[in-house]
Scaffold this motif. Structure first.
Motif, mmCIF file in Angstrom:
data_model
loop_
_atom_site.group_PDB
_atom_site.id
_atom_site.type_symbol
_atom_site.label_atom_id
_atom_site.label_comp_id
_atom_site.label_asym_id
_atom_site.label_seq_id
_atom_site.Cartn_x
_atom_site.Cartn_y
_atom_site.Cartn_z
ATOM 1 N N ALA A 61 50.055 3.133 20.824
ATOM 2 C CA ALA A 61 49.159 3.815 21.756
ATOM 3 C C ALA A 61 49.922 4.485 22.891
ATOM 4 O O ALA A 61 49.480 5.504 23.443
ATOM 5 N N LEU A 62 51.080 3.928 23.250
ATOM 6 C CA LEU A 62 51.912 4.508 24.307
ATOM 7 C C LEU A 62 52.717 5.717 23.833
ATOM 8 O O LEU A 62 53.431 6.333 24.615
ATOM 9 N N GLY A 63 52.629 6.034 22.548
ATOM 10 C CA GLY A 63 53.308 7.210 22.026
ATOM 11 C C GLY A 63 54.573 6.942 21.246
ATOM 12 O O GLY A 63 55.289 7.880 20.877
ATOM 13 N N VAL A 64 54.869 5.666 20.999
ATOM 14 C CA VAL A 64 56.058 5.342 20.213
ATOM 15 C C VAL A 64 55.863 5.831 18.780
ATOM 16 O O VAL A 64 54.838 5.554 18.152
ATOM 17 N N THR A 65 56.835 6.562 18.275
ATOM 18 C CA THR A 65 56.739 7.146 16.931
ATOM 19 C C THR A 65 57.649 6.461 15.910
ATOM 20 O O THR A 65 57.564 6.752 14.718
ATOM 21 N N GLY A 66 58.516 5.579 16.362
ATOM 22 C CA GLY A 66 59.404 4.888 15.440
ATOM 23 C C GLY A 66 60.212 3.826 16.157
ATOM 24 O O GLY A 66 60.237 3.758 17.394
ATOM 25 N N LEU A 67 60.887 3.002 15.365
ATOM 26 C CA LEU A 67 61.695 1.911 15.903
ATOM 27 C C LEU A 67 63.060 1.915 15.241
ATOM 28 O O LEU A 67 63.177 2.040 14.017
ATOM 29 N N VAL A 97 65.651 -4.133 19.204
ATOM 30 C CA VAL A 97 64.864 -3.023 18.660
ATOM 31 C C VAL A 97 64.664 -2.010 19.769
ATOM 32 O O VAL A 97 64.365 -2.387 20.910
ATOM 33 N N ILE A 98 64.849 -0.730 19.449
ATOM 34 C CA ILE A 98 64.698 0.338 20.448
ATOM 35 C C ILE A 98 63.598 1.278 20.000
ATOM 36 O O ILE A 98 63.598 1.751 18.857
ATOM 37 N N ALA A 99 62.640 1.542 20.906
ATOM 38 C CA ALA A 99 61.531 2.434 20.593
ATOM 39 C C ALA A 99 61.963 3.881 20.672
ATOM 40 O O ALA A 99 62.796 4.260 21.501
ATOM 41 N N VAL A 100 61.386 4.696 19.801
ATOM 42 C CA VAL A 100 61.625 6.138 19.785
ATOM 43 C C VAL A 100 60.311 6.820 20.140
ATOM 44 O O VAL A 100 59.261 6.522 19.555
ATOM 45 N N GLY A 101 60.357 7.756 21.081
ATOM 46 C CA GLY A 101 59.125 8.351 21.568
ATOM 47 C C GLY A 101 58.451 7.392 22.545
ATOM 48 O O GLY A 101 58.803 6.216 22.633
ATOM 49 N N GLY A 102 57.488 7.881 23.295
ATOM 50 C CA GLY A 102 56.820 7.004 24.250
ATOM 51 C C GLY A 102 57.758 6.603 25.369
ATOM 52 O O GLY A 102 58.789 7.242 25.625
ATOM 53 N N PRO A 103 57.459 5.503 26.046
ATOM 54 C CA PRO A 103 58.314 5.065 27.157
ATOM 55 C C PRO A 103 59.656 4.583 26.635
ATOM 56 O O PRO A 103 59.750 4.054 25.521
ATOM 57 N N PRO A 104 60.734 4.745 27.438
ATOM 58 C CA PRO A 104 62.058 4.313 26.994
ATOM 59 C C PRO A 104 62.202 2.802 27.104
ATOM 60 O O PRO A 104 62.673 2.274 28.123
ATOM 61 N N VAL A 105 61.806 2.083 26.061
ATOM 62 C CA VAL A 105 61.838 0.623 26.086
ATOM 63 C C VAL A 105 62.507 0.088 24.825
ATOM 64 O O VAL A 105 62.587 0.754 23.792
ATOM 65 N N GLY A 106 62.996 -1.125 24.951
ATOM 66 C CA GLY A 106 63.557 -1.836 23.822
ATOM 67 C C GLY A 106 63.077 -3.267 23.842
ATOM 68 O O GLY A 106 62.564 -3.760 24.855
ATOM 69 N N LEU A 107 63.236 -3.959 22.725
ATOM 70 C CA LEU A 107 62.770 -5.333 22.581
ATOM 71 C C LEU A 107 63.933 -6.220 22.158
ATOM 72 O O LEU A 107 64.644 -5.914 21.207
ATOM 73 N N VAL A 108 64.101 -7.322 22.871
ATOM 74 C CA VAL A 108 65.163 -8.289 22.565
ATOM 75 C C VAL A 108 64.520 -9.637 22.283
ATOM 76 O O VAL A 108 63.719 -10.121 23.087
ATOM 77 N N PRO A 109 64.865 -10.277 21.153
ATOM 78 C CA PRO A 109 64.214 -11.548 20.830
ATOM 79 C C PRO A 109 64.838 -12.739 21.551
ATOM 80 O O PRO A 109 66.048 -12.829 21.704
ATOM 81 N N GLU A 110 63.981 -13.661 21.965
ATOM 82 C CA GLU A 110 64.402 -14.968 22.468
ATOM 83 C C GLU A 110 63.795 -16.009 21.535
ATOM 84 O O GLU A 110 62.570 -16.108 21.402
ATOM 85 N N VAL A 111 64.637 -16.773 20.872
ATOM 86 C CA VAL A 111 64.193 -17.709 19.837
ATOM 87 C C VAL A 111 64.218 -19.133 20.382
ATOM 88 O O VAL A 111 65.224 -19.581 20.938
ATOM 89 N N THR A 112 63.106 -19.845 20.215
ATOM 90 C CA THR A 112 62.991 -21.229 20.644
ATOM 91 C C THR A 112 62.617 -22.089 19.446
ATOM 92 O O THR A 112 61.672 -21.768 18.722
ATOM 93 N N GLU A 113 63.373 -23.177 19.245
ATOM 94 C CA GLU A 113 63.105 -24.095 18.140
ATOM 95 C C GLU A 113 62.732 -25.468 18.691
ATOM 96 O O GLU A 113 63.323 -25.939 19.661
#
Length: 262
Positions: A61-67, A97-113
Motif C-alpha cells: 500500500a505504501l508503494g513498494v513494488t519489489g523486494l 530485505v530491502i524494499a524497492v519503490g515506496g519509502p526507502p526502508v529495509g527489514l532485518v530479522p531478529e530471531v528468538t528461540e
C-alpha cells in the motif's frame, strides 16, 4: 547455506504477493516455514508490531513494488547500500530485505528461540529501518553468477578430493550422503513470477553452499586448528561466489521487472 535464508523466503514470496501471484495466507505459510510466528515492527504508519500478512500488505500500500535481499558477512557488505546503522544491523543478522519503490526502508530479522530441545519455538521480528537508496554492493547479474558458479562447483569438488573429506570418517560420510539425497530429491525454490534461470542459479548456489559446508565442517580430514583454518581459507572464495549467486537469484524478480520497465 543448506537452507534458504529467511530474507530469501520473505523477498521471494513477498514479491509474489506484491505481483498478485500468490494468496496472502499461502505467502505467510511459505515465509514462516518451520518458525512459530513472524511479525514486522517499525513500519511507517503503524504504532506497534503487526503480523506478516498485514506487514507485507502495508508495504504494498505504501508503494513498494519489489523486494531485494542482502547476505553480508564481515568484510563483504553483499547487497547493502547503507546507511551505516542499517548495514550494522544487517551484518549482525547476516541478512536483510530491502524494499524497492515506496519509502526507502529495509527489514532485518531478529530471531528468538525458546523451549526445550526438540520443542523449540522460534519467533522472528522483522525490524523496519531506513535505508539509503542506491545500487546494492557487489551483486552480479544472473548470467555472471551462473558462470562463476560452474567454475566454483569444479573448484569445490577438487578441494573435497584434496582434503579427502569423503574418506575422513563416518560423520563426513553421513553429511555427504545427506547432501546427495537432498540433491536427488530436489526441492521447490523461489516463488511464482521468477524467471527459470533464477531458479536454476539458486539451486546451483545451494549445491555449492552445501558442499562448502561439508568441506569446512569439523568432521573432515583436518585434525588440527591450522589445517581447519587452511581448509576455510581454501574454500572462502567459493563460499563468497555461492552467496553472491544466491543474492542474484533472489533479486532477479526486481531486476527483471526493472528491465521490462514495470
Amino acid at each position: 547455506m543448506l537452507d534458504e535464508p529467511r530474507s530469501g523466503r520473505l523477498a521471494a514470496w513477498g514479491n509474489a504477493l506484491i505481483a498478485g501471484l500468490a494468496a496472502p495466507d499461502d505467502v505467510a505459510g511459505e515465509v514462516t516455514g518451520g518458525d512459530t510466528v513472524h511479525r514486522v515492527c517499525g513500519l511507517p504508519g503503524e504504532t506497534g508490531p503487526v503480523g506478516l500478512t498485514l506487514g507485507l500488505g502495508r508495504l504494498r500500500a505504501l508503494g513498494v513494488t519489489g523486494l531485494r535481499i542482502a547476505l553480508p558477512v564481515p568484510g563483504h557488505p553483499l547487497g547493502l547500500s547503507g546507511p551505516p546503522e542499517f548495514n550494522a544491523r544487517a551484518l549482525a543478522a547476516g541478512e536483510a530485505v530491502i524494499a524497492v519503490g515506496g519509502p526507502p526502508v529495509g527489514l532485518v530479522p531478529e530471531v528468538t528461540e525458546a523451549g526445550p530441545r526438540g520443542d523449540v519455538h522460534v519467533e522472528v521480528q522483522w525490524h523496519c529501518l531506513e535505508v539509503r537508496q542506491g545500487p546494492p554492493a557487489d551483486v552480479p547479474s544472473l548470467g555472471e553468477a551462473e558462470r562463476e558458479l560452474a567454475e566454483a562447483l569444479r573448484e569445490t569438488t577438487e578441494a573435497l578430493m584434496k582434503l579427502d573429506v569423503a574418506g575422513s570418517g563416518p560423520t563426513a560420510h553421513a553429511a555427504l550422503d545427506a547432501y546427495r539425497a537432498r540433491a536427488e530429491r530436489g526441492h521447490e525454490v523461489l516463488a511464482p513470477g521468477y524467471p527459470p534461470r533464477a531458479v536454476r542459479v539458486l539451486a546451483l548456489a545451494q549445491r555449492v553452499g552445501a558442499l562448502v559446508a561439508i568441506a569446512t565442517g569439523e568432521h573432515g580430514a583436518a585434525v588440527s586448528a591450522s589445517e581447519i583454518a587452511a581448509r576455510a581459507e581454501l574454500l572462502r572464495p567459493v563460499e563468497r561466489t555461492a552467496r553472491r549467486a544466491q543474492v542474484a537469484a533472489y533479486n532477479a524478480y526486481v531486476e527483471e521487472a526493472e528491465r521490462r520497465g514495470d
